[in-house]
Write an enzyme that holds these catalytic residues in place. Structure first.
Site, PDB file in Angstrom:
ATOM      1  N   LEU A 138      45.359  33.319  22.284  1.00 55.68           N
ATOM      2  CA  LEU A 138      44.758  32.766  23.491  1.00 55.68           C
ATOM      3  C   LEU A 138      45.868  32.061  24.265  1.00 55.68           C
ATOM      4  O   LEU A 138      46.792  31.496  23.668  1.00 55.68           O
ATOM      5  CB  LEU A 138      43.658  31.748  23.151  1.00 55.68           C
ATOM      6  CG  LEU A 138      42.408  32.264  22.435  1.00 55.68           C
ATOM      7  CD1 LEU A 138      41.480  31.093  22.104  1.00 55.68           C
ATOM      8  CD2 LEU A 138      41.668  33.296  23.273  1.00 55.68           C
ATOM      9  N   ASP A 139      45.779  32.074  25.583  1.00 58.67           N
ATOM     10  CA  ASP A 139      46.740  31.335  26.387  1.00 58.67           C
ATOM     11  C   ASP A 139      46.700  29.851  26.022  1.00 58.67           C
ATOM     12  O   ASP A 139      45.686  29.340  25.544  1.00 58.67           O
ATOM     13  CB  ASP A 139      46.419  31.479  27.879  1.00 58.67           C
ATOM     14  CG  ASP A 139      46.608  32.892  28.390  1.00 58.67           C
ATOM     15  OD1 ASP A 139      47.358  33.654  27.754  1.00 58.67           O
ATOM     16  OD2 ASP A 139      45.991  33.222  29.423  1.00 58.67           O
ATOM     17  N   ARG A 140      47.794  29.164  26.286  1.00 58.85           N
ATOM     18  CA  ARG A 140      47.890  27.750  25.917  1.00 58.85           C
ATOM     19  C   ARG A 140      46.709  26.932  26.437  1.00 58.85           C
ATOM     20  O   ARG A 140      46.137  26.122  25.716  1.00 58.85           O
ATOM     21  CB  ARG A 140      49.198  27.172  26.462  1.00 58.85           C
ATOM     22  CG  ARG A 140      49.379  25.690  26.172  1.00 58.85           C
ATOM     23  CD  ARG A 140      50.710  25.179  26.680  1.00 58.85           C
ATOM     24  NE  ARG A 140      50.886  23.781  26.350  1.00 58.85           N
ATOM     25  CZ  ARG A 140      51.973  23.062  26.653  1.00 58.85           C
ATOM     26  NH1 ARG A 140      52.965  23.644  27.290  1.00 58.85           N
ATOM     27  NH2 ARG A 140      52.049  21.788  26.324  1.00 58.85           N
ATOM     28  N   THR A 170      43.772  28.046  27.509  1.00 53.91           N
ATOM     29  CA  THR A 170      42.456  28.610  27.218  1.00 53.91           C
ATOM     30  C   THR A 170      41.988  28.016  25.903  1.00 53.91           C
ATOM     31  O   THR A 170      42.709  28.050  24.906  1.00 53.91           O
ATOM     32  CB  THR A 170      42.520  30.139  27.090  1.00 53.91           C
ATOM     33  OG1 THR A 170      42.957  30.698  28.335  1.00 53.91           O
ATOM     34  CG2 THR A 170      41.148  30.716  26.744  1.00 53.91           C
ATOM     35  N   ARG A 225      42.122  36.019  33.865  1.00 55.12           N
ATOM     36  CA  ARG A 225      42.706  35.249  34.963  1.00 55.12           C
ATOM     37  C   ARG A 225      43.163  36.176  36.088  1.00 55.12           C
ATOM     38  O   ARG A 225      42.947  35.894  37.275  1.00 55.12           O
ATOM     39  CB  ARG A 225      43.859  34.411  34.440  1.00 55.12           C
ATOM     40  CG  ARG A 225      43.453  33.429  33.348  1.00 55.12           C
ATOM     41  CD  ARG A 225      44.653  32.874  32.595  1.00 55.12           C
ATOM     42  NE  ARG A 225      45.544  32.131  33.471  1.00 55.12           N
ATOM     43  CZ  ARG A 225      46.762  31.733  33.107  1.00 55.12           C
ATOM     44  NH1 ARG A 225      47.236  32.047  31.903  1.00 55.12           N
ATOM     45  NH2 ARG A 225      47.507  31.050  33.951  1.00 55.12           N
TER      46      ARG A 225
END
Length: 329
Positions: free
Chosen positions: A148-150, A152, A261
């Site tokens: 997961l993105d930082r 998110t 996104r």
């Protein structure tokens, strides 16, 4: 030029990437840079020169043009300066069994070490709590099956041993894992249904976006919806809305970098707080200014050993629910 067989240590970290028809015409090094966004193109070119990249069973050249359908094997050189170490960091454990653990990752936590970040990651915390994890991802990414993105938040899986890791990876690769997200977005994307098509999934109506994604042509930290990119599919539906904002549920069939996104930004409804993809500054709340409001709400998959279907749900954080209330959602 003939290449020597890969050694045992290299095979442990071997990655396989399949070029799609949409990738035809791309340089090999450019394609790999898109597929491995955490790795610089220069480093990938070094791996190619060192014989760590093969197309099929043959040698590879950085400038080689893809035709689509190639099976590319990458044996990354081990990182010399970074190694994940245990750290006593609290974890919100949603599910645990002999094969895996599911964590509710907070926004702001990096999943694994990388350039400029070697401490405070999810991997550091997992190593402290569980000691040994799967080794398939190498020393920097033990246990990590997906990311997961930082900024998110939400549910993420980690494998405890290699057999479970490979079983879960196969499910992700064959798109058998169902991933559901919640997001706060600007505007009302349902009012712009022309960007996608309506589909029925399990009796629920969704709008489906099918926009290929590739690295942005000028800003390497960004991805973009581009015709020559890799296939990406996002389904979404609006749960609640006001004139300015909406609470959206999303499901992704593919797992491209920054996919949700990018897709929401491409149709003019960026995730609230996501300045990288065009969002206005988030309304004032007691959260980090760089936070964007995307949450991995639920993941559904087959338990590696039993085959049982497991559904793990991560509750929304208080910062997310507080902002939703402020926005009238």
């Amino acid at each position: 030029m003939s290449l020597p067989p890969l050694g045992e240590e290299e095979c442990l970290h071997l990655m396989t990437i399949v070029a799609e028809l949409a990738d035809a015409g791309k340089r090999l090094d450019s394609f790999l840079a898109e597929s491995m966004p955490d790795t610089s193109r220069a480093r990938i070119q070094g791996w190619i020169r060192d014989g760590r990249v093969r197309v099929g069973v043959g040698p590879a050249k950085a400038s080689a043009k893809l035709k689509g359908g190639e099976v590319i094997s990458v044996s990354p050189a081990p990182a010399k300066l970074l190694r994940a170490e245990p750290e006593n960091i609290p974890l919100d454990i949603l599910h645990e069994d002999d094969d895996l653990v599911a964590i509710n990752k907070p926004a702001g936590m990096v999943v694994h070490a990388g350039a400029g970040c070697s401490e405070g990651t999810l991997v550091n915390a997992l190593l402290h709590h569980f000691g040994k994890l799967s080794s398939v991802g190498g020393n920097l990414r033990p246990g990590i099956v997906h990311r997961l993105d930082r900024f998110t938040s939400g549910v993420i899986l980690a494998a405890k041993h290699d057999t479970a890791h490979r079983a879960l990876a196969r499910q992700f690769q064959s798109r058998k894992v169902r991933k559901t997200y919640r997001a706060l977005v600007q505007g009302n994307p349902a009012a712009h249904a022309g960007h996608g098509r309506t589909v029925q999934v399990e009796g629920v109506r969704w709008l489906r976006l099918e926009m290929p994604i590739a690295r942005h042509s000028r800003a390497r930290v960004r991805m973009a919806a581009r015709r020559q990119g890799r296939v990406a599919q996002t389904d979404f539906r609006v749960l609640r809305d006001t004139e300015r904002f909406s609470l959206v549920e999303l499901r992704i069939a593919t797992g491209r970098t920054h996919q949700i996104r990018v897709h929401m930004s491409a149709i003019g409804h960026p995730v609230v707080g996501d300045r990288l993809y065009g969002a206005a500054r988030a309304p004032a709340v007691k959260t980090p200014s760089e936070r964007f409001y995307l949450h991995a709400r639920e993941i559904r998959f087959h338990q590696p050993s039993s085959g049982e279907i497991l559904t793990v749900t991560a509750p929304l954080g208080s910062d997310f629910t507080e902002l939703a209330r402020e926005l009238g959602l």
